[in-house]
Design a protein around this motif. Structure first.
Motif, PDB file in Angstrom:
ATOM      1  N   SER A  98     -77.942 110.380  49.277  1.00  0.00           N
ATOM      2  CA  SER A  98     -78.439 111.315  50.290  1.00  0.00           C
ATOM      3  C   SER A  98     -77.500 111.434  51.491  1.00  0.00           C
ATOM      4  CB  SER A  98     -79.829 110.883  50.757  1.00  0.00           C
ATOM      5  OG  SER A  98     -79.744 109.594  51.352  1.00  0.00           O
ATOM      6  N   VAL A  99     -76.296 110.908  51.371  1.00  0.00           N
ATOM      7  CA  VAL A  99     -75.341 110.906  52.480  1.00  0.00           C
ATOM      8  C   VAL A  99     -74.142 111.777  52.117  1.00  0.00           C
ATOM      9  CG1 VAL A  99     -73.850 109.435  53.897  1.00  0.00           C
ATOM     10  CG2 VAL A  99     -76.044 108.549  53.079  1.00  0.00           C
ATOM     11  N   PRO A 100     -73.794 112.758  52.980  1.00  0.00           N
ATOM     12  CA  PRO A 100     -72.639 113.612  52.662  1.00  0.00           C
ATOM     13  C   PRO A 100     -71.319 112.831  52.744  1.00  0.00           C
ATOM     14  CG  PRO A 100     -73.589 114.221  54.789  1.00  0.00           C
ATOM     15  CD  PRO A 100     -74.448 113.139  54.223  1.00  0.00           C
ATOM     16  N   TRP A 101     -70.518 112.953  51.691  1.00  0.00           N
ATOM     17  CA  TRP A 101     -69.231 112.266  51.656  1.00  0.00           C
ATOM     18  C   TRP A 101     -68.220 113.137  50.925  1.00  0.00           C
ATOM     19  CZ3 TRP A 101     -67.423 111.172  46.753  1.00  0.00           C
ATOM     20  CH2 TRP A 101     -68.347 111.093  45.713  1.00  0.00           C
ATOM     21  N   SER A 102     -66.970 112.765  51.102  1.00  0.00           N
ATOM     22  CA  SER A 102     -65.885 113.435  50.383  1.00  0.00           C
ATOM     23  C   SER A 102     -64.848 112.376  50.039  1.00  0.00           C
ATOM     24  CB  SER A 102     -65.292 114.567  51.237  1.00  0.00           C
ATOM     25  OG  SER A 102     -64.898 114.083  52.503  1.00  0.00           O
ATOM     26  N   ARG A 103     -63.759 112.800  49.455  1.00  0.00           N
ATOM     27  CA  ARG A 103     -62.689 111.876  49.066  1.00  0.00           C
ATOM     28  C   ARG A 103     -61.509 112.008  50.033  1.00  0.00           C
ATOM     29  NH1 ARG A 103     -64.126 108.522  45.059  1.00  0.00           N
ATOM     30  NH2 ARG A 103     -65.535 109.454  43.544  1.00  0.00           N
ATOM     31  N   ALA A 104     -60.975 110.869  50.429  1.00  0.00           N
ATOM     32  CA  ALA A 104     -59.768 110.859  51.255  1.00  0.00           C
ATOM     33  C   ALA A 104     -58.614 111.393  50.411  1.00  0.00           C
ATOM     34  CB  ALA A 104     -59.476 109.439  51.738  1.00  0.00           C
ATOM     35  N   PRO A 105     -57.718 112.181  51.007  1.00  0.00           N
ATOM     36  CA  PRO A 105     -56.677 112.839  50.208  1.00  0.00           C
ATOM     37  C   PRO A 105     -55.697 111.907  49.487  1.00  0.00           C
ATOM     38  CG  PRO A 105     -56.370 113.288  52.550  1.00  0.00           C
ATOM     39  CD  PRO A 105     -57.654 112.546  52.411  1.00  0.00           C
ATOM     40  N   GLY A 106     -55.303 110.808  50.089  1.00  0.00           N
ATOM     41  CA  GLY A 106     -54.315 109.937  49.451  1.00  0.00           C
ATOM     42  C   GLY A 106     -54.932 108.921  48.509  1.00  0.00           C
ATOM     43  N   SER A 107     -55.891 108.158  49.003  1.00  0.00           N
ATOM     44  CA  SER A 107     -56.507 107.082  48.224  1.00  0.00           C
ATOM     45  C   SER A 107     -57.589 107.576  47.279  1.00  0.00           C
ATOM     46  CB  SER A 107     -57.134 106.055  49.167  1.00  0.00           C
ATOM     47  OG  SER A 107     -58.214 106.639  49.880  1.00  0.00           O
ATOM     48  N   GLU A 108     -58.100 108.748  47.531  1.00  0.00           N
ATOM     49  CA  GLU A 108     -59.250 109.305  46.812  1.00  0.00           C
ATOM     50  C   GLU A 108     -60.486 108.424  46.949  1.00  0.00           C
ATOM     51  OE1 GLU A 108     -58.238 110.388  42.795  1.00  0.00           O
ATOM     52  OE2 GLU A 108     -56.876 111.951  43.489  1.00  0.00           O
ATOM     53  N   ALA A 109     -60.517 107.572  47.970  1.00  0.00           N
ATOM     54  CA  ALA A 109     -61.686 106.737  48.253  1.00  0.00           C
ATOM     55  C   ALA A 109     -62.740 107.578  48.954  1.00  0.00           C
ATOM     56  CB  ALA A 109     -61.280 105.559  49.136  1.00  0.00           C
ATOM     57  N   ILE A 110     -63.982 107.173  48.832  1.00  0.00           N
ATOM     58  CA  ILE A 110     -65.082 107.846  49.509  1.00  0.00           C
ATOM     59  C   ILE A 110     -64.978 107.617  51.016  1.00  0.00           C
ATOM     60  CG2 ILE A 110     -67.581 107.735  49.909  1.00  0.00           C
ATOM     61  CD1 ILE A 110     -67.905 107.158  46.913  1.00  0.00           C
ATOM     62  N   VAL A 111     -65.122 108.686  51.789  1.00  0.00           N
ATOM     63  CA  VAL A 111     -65.268 108.605  53.243  1.00  0.00           C
ATOM     64  C   VAL A 111     -66.488 109.445  53.617  1.00  0.00           C
ATOM     65  CG1 VAL A 111     -62.862 108.093  53.810  1.00  0.00           C
ATOM     66  CG2 VAL A 111     -63.580 110.460  53.601  1.00  0.00           C
ATOM     67  N   LEU A 112     -67.238 108.993  54.599  1.00  0.00           N
ATOM     68  CA  LEU A 112     -68.444 109.707  55.006  1.00  0.00           C
ATOM     69  C   LEU A 112     -68.072 110.905  55.868  1.00  0.00           C
ATOM     70  CD1 LEU A 112     -70.948 106.823  55.814  1.00  0.00           C
ATOM     71  CD2 LEU A 112     -70.294 107.823  53.626  1.00  0.00           C
ATOM     72  N   ASP A 113     -68.661 112.063  55.556  1.00  0.00           N
ATOM     73  CA  ASP A 113     -68.364 113.289  56.290  1.00  0.00           C
ATOM     74  C   ASP A 113     -68.811 113.213  57.743  1.00  0.00           C
ATOM     75  OD1 ASP A 113     -67.350 114.290  53.926  1.00  0.00           O
ATOM     76  OD2 ASP A 113     -69.109 115.540  53.494  1.00  0.00           O
ATOM     77  N   ASP A 114     -69.900 112.460  58.009  1.00  0.00           N
ATOM     78  CA  ASP A 114     -70.410 112.398  59.372  1.00  0.00           C
ATOM     79  C   ASP A 114     -70.103 111.064  60.054  1.00  0.00           C
ATOM     80  OD1 ASP A 114     -72.154 110.920  57.822  1.00  0.00           O
ATOM     81  OD2 ASP A 114     -73.970 111.724  58.751  1.00  0.00           O
ATOM     82  N   GLY A 115     -69.099 110.341  59.547  1.00  0.00           N
ATOM     83  CA  GLY A 115     -68.653 109.125  60.230  1.00  0.00           C
ATOM     84  C   GLY A 115     -67.970 109.508  61.538  1.00  0.00           C
ATOM     85  N   LEU A 116     -67.776 108.549  62.423  1.00  0.00           N
ATOM     86  CA  LEU A 116     -67.121 108.845  63.697  1.00  0.00           C
ATOM     87  C   LEU A 116     -65.672 109.246  63.488  1.00  0.00           C
ATOM     88  CD1 LEU A 116     -68.619 106.065  65.990  1.00  0.00           C
ATOM     89  CD2 LEU A 116     -69.453 108.389  65.562  1.00  0.00           C
ATOM     90  N   THR A 117     -65.031 108.634  62.516  1.00  0.00           N
ATOM     91  CA  THR A 117     -63.691 108.984  62.052  1.00  0.00           C
ATOM     92  C   THR A 117     -63.474 108.209  60.758  1.00  0.00           C
ATOM     93  OG1 THR A 117     -61.351 109.251  62.706  1.00  0.00           O
ATOM     94  CG2 THR A 117     -62.399 107.161  63.259  1.00  0.00           C
ATOM     95  N   ALA A 118     -62.393 108.494  60.073  1.00  0.00           N
ATOM     96  CA  ALA A 118     -62.070 107.741  58.854  1.00  0.00           C
ATOM     97  C   ALA A 118     -60.555 107.601  58.752  1.00  0.00           C
ATOM     98  CB  ALA A 118     -62.636 108.434  57.614  1.00  0.00           C
ATOM     99  N   LEU A 119     -60.140 106.561  58.066  1.00  0.00           N
ATOM    100  CA  LEU A 119     -58.719 106.288  57.854  1.00  0.00           C
ATOM    101  C   LEU A 119     -58.450 106.222  56.361  1.00  0.00           C
ATOM    102  CD1 LEU A 119     -58.329 103.365  60.434  1.00  0.00           C
ATOM    103  CD2 LEU A 119     -57.942 105.813  60.831  1.00  0.00           C
ATOM    104  N   ASP A 120     -57.390 106.878  55.934  1.00  0.00           N
ATOM    105  CA  ASP A 120     -56.929 106.813  54.551  1.00  0.00           C
ATOM    106  C   ASP A 120     -55.806 105.779  54.547  1.00  0.00           C
ATOM    107  OD1 ASP A 120     -56.737 107.435  51.880  1.00  0.00           O
ATOM    108  OD2 ASP A 120     -55.828 109.407  52.188  1.00  0.00           O
ATOM    109  N   CYS A 121     -55.996 104.689  53.816  1.00  0.00           N
ATOM    110  CA  CYS A 121     -55.119 103.528  53.962  1.00  0.00           C
ATOM    111  C   CYS A 121     -54.474 103.068  52.663  1.00  0.00           C
ATOM    112  CB  CYS A 121     -55.925 102.353  54.522  1.00  0.00           C
ATOM    113  SG  CYS A 121     -56.691 102.673  56.113  1.00  0.00           S
TER     114      CYS A 121
END
Length: 170
Positions: A98-121
């Motif tokens: 029930s939480v909106p998420w997408s994939r980070a472009p480099g790692s393809e890991a899940i990141v939350l769309d409504d997080g404060l920010t996200a880092l692709d590492c």
């Protein structure tokens, strides 16, 4: 004289820390864990360090895959943080139904769309540290967060908002 483990844990619980969701996409599934041992290491090059249980599956998968996503959680994510900190959790995708998420472009890991920010590492290296490892992560991309909001904090063993209250309570 050795330090009592419970006393040590209680003492460090007095330190309020931000809460993040670390996720790794391997060839089979998505693995995630809640982390509150995160620190900025360097701005040039951009590096962060994350503390993970040495015996935990997330550290094993991160070492094998070598990339991850790190979402800085907002106060609205207390339930998500609790889900990812429990033992025997299922796939990350199931915990985020029930939480909106997408994939980070480099790692393809899940990141939350409504997080404060996200880092692709990208994993630089793991450093043994007692019963934990420090994952030194190179930040390949900073991803924008959702609407501005307050941070989720861990303080005295509980998730709280910036006022020190459980999220969603006055």
């Amino acid at each position: 004289m050795p330090v009592d483990r419970a006393e040590f844990t209680a003492a460090l619980g007095q330190y309020a820390a931000g809460v993040c969701l670390l996720t790794v996409r391997d060839g089979i599934d998505d693995v995630g864990t809640t982390v509150s041992s995160v620190m900025s290491v360097s701005a040039d090059p951009p590096l962060v360090a994350v503390g993970l249980s040495a015996a935990g599956y997330p550290a094993e998968v991160l070492e094998e895959v070598g990339t991850c996503g790190l979402t800085v959680l907002g106060a609205q994510h207390a339930i998500v943080a609790a889900r990812f900190s429990s033992a025997g959790r299922p796939s990350a995708r199931h915990l985020l139904e029930s939480v909106p998420w997408s994939r980070a472009p480099g790692s393809e890991a899940i990141v939350l769309d409504d997080g404060l920010t996200a880092l692709d590492c990208r994993l630089e290296r793991l450093v043994e540290a007692g019963d934990h490892v420090l994952a030194l992560l190179a930040v390949d991309e900073v991803l924008p967060g959702g609407p501005a909001g307050g941070p989720l904090l861990r303080h005295r063993g509980r998730y709280v908002d910036a006022t020190g209250h459980p999220p969603g309570r006055p």
